[in-house]
Design an enzyme around this catalytic site. Structure first.
Site, PDB file in Angstrom:
ATOM      1  N   HIS A  17       0.978  -1.061  -0.101  1.00 25.20           N
ATOM      2  CA  HIS A  17       0.181  -0.047   0.170  1.00 25.20           C
ATOM      3  C   HIS A  17       1.011   1.355   0.021  1.00 25.20           C
ATOM      4  CE1 HIS A  17       0.632  -1.471   4.052  1.00 25.20           C
ATOM      5  NE2 HIS A  17       0.786   0.038   4.446  1.00 25.20           N
ATOM      6  N   HIS A  45       0.873   5.254   1.216  1.00 28.98           N
ATOM      7  CA  HIS A  45       0.352   6.135   1.772  1.00 28.98           C
ATOM      8  C   HIS A  45       0.018   7.416   0.919  1.00 28.98           C
ATOM      9  CE1 HIS A  45       0.052   3.924   5.802  1.00 28.98           C
ATOM     10  NE2 HIS A  45       1.141   3.516   5.235  1.00 28.98           N
TER      11      HIS A  45
HETATM   12  P1  AMP Z   1       1.515   0.430   7.541  1.00 28.26           P
HETATM   13  O1  AMP Z   1       1.950   0.687   8.762  1.00 28.26           O
HETATM   14  O2  AMP Z   1       2.509   1.243   6.434  1.00 28.26           O
HETATM   15  O3  AMP Z   1       1.414  -1.102   7.128  1.00 28.26           O
HETATM   16  O4  AMP Z   1       0.376   1.024   7.213  1.00 28.26           O
HETATM   17  C1  AMP Z   1      -1.085   0.484   7.710  1.00 28.26           C
HETATM   18  C2  AMP Z   1      -2.054   1.615   7.504  1.00 28.26           C
HETATM   19  O5  AMP Z   1      -3.325   0.887   7.452  1.00 28.26           O
HETATM   20  C3  AMP Z   1      -2.416   2.290   8.781  1.00 28.26           C
HETATM   21  O6  AMP Z   1      -2.118   3.425   8.552  1.00 28.26           O
HETATM   22  C4  AMP Z   1      -3.526   1.858   9.414  1.00 28.26           C
HETATM   23  O7  AMP Z   1      -4.390   3.050  10.033  1.00 28.26           O
HETATM   24  C5  AMP Z   1      -4.183   1.440   7.964  1.00 28.26           C
HETATM   25  N1  AMP Z   1      -5.550   0.590   8.376  1.00 28.26           N
HETATM   26  C6  AMP Z   1      -5.637  -0.549   8.896  1.00 28.26           C
HETATM   27  N2  AMP Z   1      -6.636  -1.210   8.569  1.00 28.26           N
HETATM   28  C7  AMP Z   1      -7.298  -0.740   8.058  1.00 28.26           C
HETATM   29  C8  AMP Z   1      -8.817  -0.403   7.493  1.00 28.26           C
HETATM   30  N3  AMP Z   1      -9.620  -1.347   7.937  1.00 28.26           N
HETATM   31  N4  AMP Z   1      -9.285   0.515   6.736  1.00 28.26           N
HETATM   32  C9  AMP Z   1      -8.490   1.692   6.379  1.00 28.26           C
HETATM   33  N5  AMP Z   1      -7.224   1.597   6.886  1.00 28.26           N
HETATM   34  C10 AMP Z   1      -6.759   0.858   7.479  1.00 28.26           C
END
Ligand code: AMP
Ligand code: ZN
Length: 141
Positions: A101, A103
């Protein structure tokens, strides 16, 4: 390919609802549940790739084009002053969801959002060692 236990496979493919701001055949972009700033969104491929290194070239290229387009849209609609693209690979790098993903974090002057590090200094010794270690000969395909 999708992975049954992967929440981002489910979100990207619409099996779990998300606050979607963009969707096409291969990607979905939805709002982060724990935003760093107003408008923080995640761009996620519908196919499962654990991280950057597993993603194929077509998806990589498309992701960057979409980041540019969605980022420009955010600047126009949110009036943000800047945009951070953040992409974590591996637990040590802060990755918590092991499905690629990107950001998209809109930034506002003085918002205090911490996408930062304490700057070190590049010593002559490290410069020499690291350029020798990391120099890539030729053109990367
Ligand atoms: P990372 O730390 O780069 O793996 O980022 C994961 C991101 O996913 C975090 O910013 C979380 O807030 C976001 N996240 C986790 N679950 C969900 C969800 N169900 N819907 C939207 N964002 C999510
Ligand atoms: Zn997945």
């Amino acid at each position: 390919m999708k992975e049954n236990s992967c929440i981002f496979c489910k979100l990207a493919n619409g099996e779990i609802p998300s606050a979607t701001i963009y969707e096409d055949e291969d990607f979905r972009c939805f709002l982060d549940l724990n935003p760093a700033s107003r408008g923080h969104a995640l761009l996620v491929p519908k196919e499962h790739f654990a991280n950057l290194f597993e993603m194929d070239r077509e998806h990589l290229e498309r992701a960057m084009v979409l980041a540019q387009r969605i980022g420009a849209h955010m600047k126009e609609k949110l009036g943000c002053d800047g945009l951070n693209l953040v992409q974590n690979n591996g637990e040590a790098a802060g990755q918590t969801v092991f499905h690629f993903h990107l950001h998209l974090i809109p930034r506002y002057q003085g918002d205090g959002v911490g996408v930062s590090w304490k700057p070190g200094s590049l010593t002559d010794e490290a410069k020499e060692e690291l350029t020798a270690l990391l120099s890539l000969g030729g053109t990367l395909e």
